[in-house]
Design a protein around this motif. Structure first.
Motif: not given
Length: 506
Positions: A62-68, A84-86
């Motif tokens: 669970i995190m916003p869009n980024s390279v990471l 499991v993208p949240l």
């Protein structure tokens, strides 16, 4: 000979060999080339192995869009862990429900994003999550120490992953009911994305921007995996805003903008005032951002159509090419690897071309199943997935969408398909968006427009039968006023409540 891109690990190795110095992913703060993506994700994978993650471990992210985000997702799936993208929009009870449904064992999260403190907010629900054994911040996950033994194991684990292994569980709320955890394998997901690359005009030379979050299939499949499969460059950002997005598109010379038409229209309205140079954009991008000479006649280009259960679009036509005149207004044809049939909504028997019914899917690109549901609960006895969507196929195999079976309603005994009314309203000059539902037996519409209702009603009269013309109207200034679920889909119940409380009866 097996496809060398039928698992994420093989795909990343291929890109590193063929396109080592090409940029893979760019965000406003970081950029990474394919060779670096290969080495960095193997190092991350070793850290995950050291922490006990292995093939089959279900890991929530669970995190916003980024390279990471891309690096973590690739590192996990290279060694056979199940991603499991949240959604970053989830409230604590919703997050706990999805972790429970997917039996997530490890959770990786940013500490805070847009007012959400995910790990703190989740703490009261930990007792209801017996499968959850480890919780990491993203920084802790990538900085974990690695032993020599873990580093040696990574290659062996990656080599053991097969196309049939579970790859990702993606949540979709559908139109109603609790969230569904849709399961896809490496082979079916990558093949599904590959089948639509040509329709989306994605090539190795593409610099692709999508505003969609990576936790939705539109962002993950049509963005991250599309770029990896094509050897393209993906450009992304945490929070799309007109001014920062336009400058990002200009600075990175983005050639392809895909996503929702409403988002492109919002950017187009502010492009001149901001003064951004979008001359690098090519046909195939959403047309509101293209110069007039590159735009098509309304309805001539396909609206790519798909769903999480099909791992994104399963139907389309080249986004830079007009369809045959008879197919205008359609979603294009089903892609290779996807079979589509239309069945009667009551008898469930296949219907003839031109007849509206439920869309059912079958083929190697369809999901493997849904969490906590038996195969018999998900598929028909002959292996078709009933989507709940309504549509018809023409004689040439083009699919026309008519909304959801649970959204259609009757007015004075006649059937109204919300999508048909929405399409007609959006064709009226000055309308940026339209959302239609039933309101106490009448047709209600929330319309993004500054034109008065009487003009909109007159425009609708030219395009619709009298019983389909909305009689309850609500005008709003922009898409922010449209109620949506955590998945980004319009919340029909909230839309109906909005019309009931604030709509204008005509």
């Amino acid at each position: 000979m097996p496809d060398v891109t039928d698992t994420v690990d093989r795909l990343v190795r291929l890109r590193s060999d063929r396109d080592p110095t090409s940029f893979a992913v760019i965000d406003p703060h970081t950029r990474i080339i394919y060779r670096e993506l290969d080495t960095a994700t193997m190092e991350m994978a070793a850290a995950f192995v050291e922490a006990g993650v292995s093939k089959g471990t279900r890991v929530g992210l669970i995190m916003p869009n980024s390279v990471l985000w891309v690096q973590i997702a690739v590192a996990l799936t290279r060694i056979g862990a199940v991603l499991v993208p949240l959604s970053t929009l989830l409230a604590p009870p919703e997050l706990a429900a999805q972790l429970r449904t997917a039996s997530v064992r490890v959770l990786i999260s940013v500490p805070e994003f847009r007012g959400h403190r995910y790990l703190d907010d989740l703490e009261p629900h930990r007792a209801t999550l017996p499968a959850l054994r480890k919780v990491w911040t993203a920084e802790e996950a990538v900085a974990a120490p690695v032993s020599a033994r873990a580093a040696r194991l990574v290659d062996a684990l990656a080599d053991a992953v097969t196309p049939s292994d579970l790859f990702v569980i993606m949540f979709t709320s559908g139109s109603s009911g609790p969230p569904k955890g849709v399961m896809h394998s490496h082979g079916n997901a990558l093949a599904a994305v590959r089948s639509g690359l040509d329709a989306r005009c994605i090539t190795p030379d593409t610099r692709l921007y999508l505003p969609m979050p990576f936790f939705w299939v539109g962002g993950f499949g049509s963005g991250v995996l599309s770029a990896l499969l094509a050897g393209a460059t993906l450009v992304t950002e945490e929070i799309p805003q007109p001014d920062t997005t336009l400058r990002l598109l200009e600075r990175e010379r983005v050639t392809l903008f895909r996503g929702w038409p409403d988002q492109a229209q919002t950017l187009a309205r502010q492009c001149d005032s901001i003064g951004a140079d979008l001359s690098a954009l090519q046909p195939g991008s959403l047309e509101a951002l293209l110069p007039p000479h590159d735009r098509s006649t309304p309805g001539a280009r396909a609206t790519l159509f798909g769903m999480t259960e099909a791992f994104g679009p399963y139907c389309g036509y080249r986004a830079d090419t007009d369809m045959p005149r008879s197919a205008w207004g359609s979603c294009g044809r089903p892609f290779d690897g996807m079979h589509v049939r239309i069945t009667d909504t009551e008898a469930a028997d296949p219907v003839a071309a031109g007849v509206i019914g439920e869309i059912q899917l079958r083929g190697p690109h369809v999901m493997r199943g849904i969490c906590r549901r038996s195969r018999e609960e998900v598929f028909t006895v002959d292996g078709w997935y009933p989507t709940g969507d309504l549509g018809h196929l023409d004689d040439d195999g083009f699919l026309f969408y008519h909304g959801r079976s649970d959204d259609m309603f009757k007015v004075s005994g006649a059937t109204v398909y919300p999508s048909e009314v929405e399409q007609a309203l959006r064709a009226i000059d000055g309308v940026a968006g339209a959302f239609v539902t039933e309101v106490s037996g009448a047709v209600g519409a929330v319309v993004i427009s500054r034109r008065p209702v009487d003009q909109l009603r007159e425009g609708a009269r030219k395009r619709l039968s009298a019983f389909k013309i909305p009689t309850v109207w609500l005008l709003v200034d922009d898409d922010d006023a449209i109620p949506r679920k955590a998945t980004g889909k319009v919340d029909i119940r909230a839309l109906r409540n909005l019309l009931t409380s604030s709509g204008e009866q005509t």
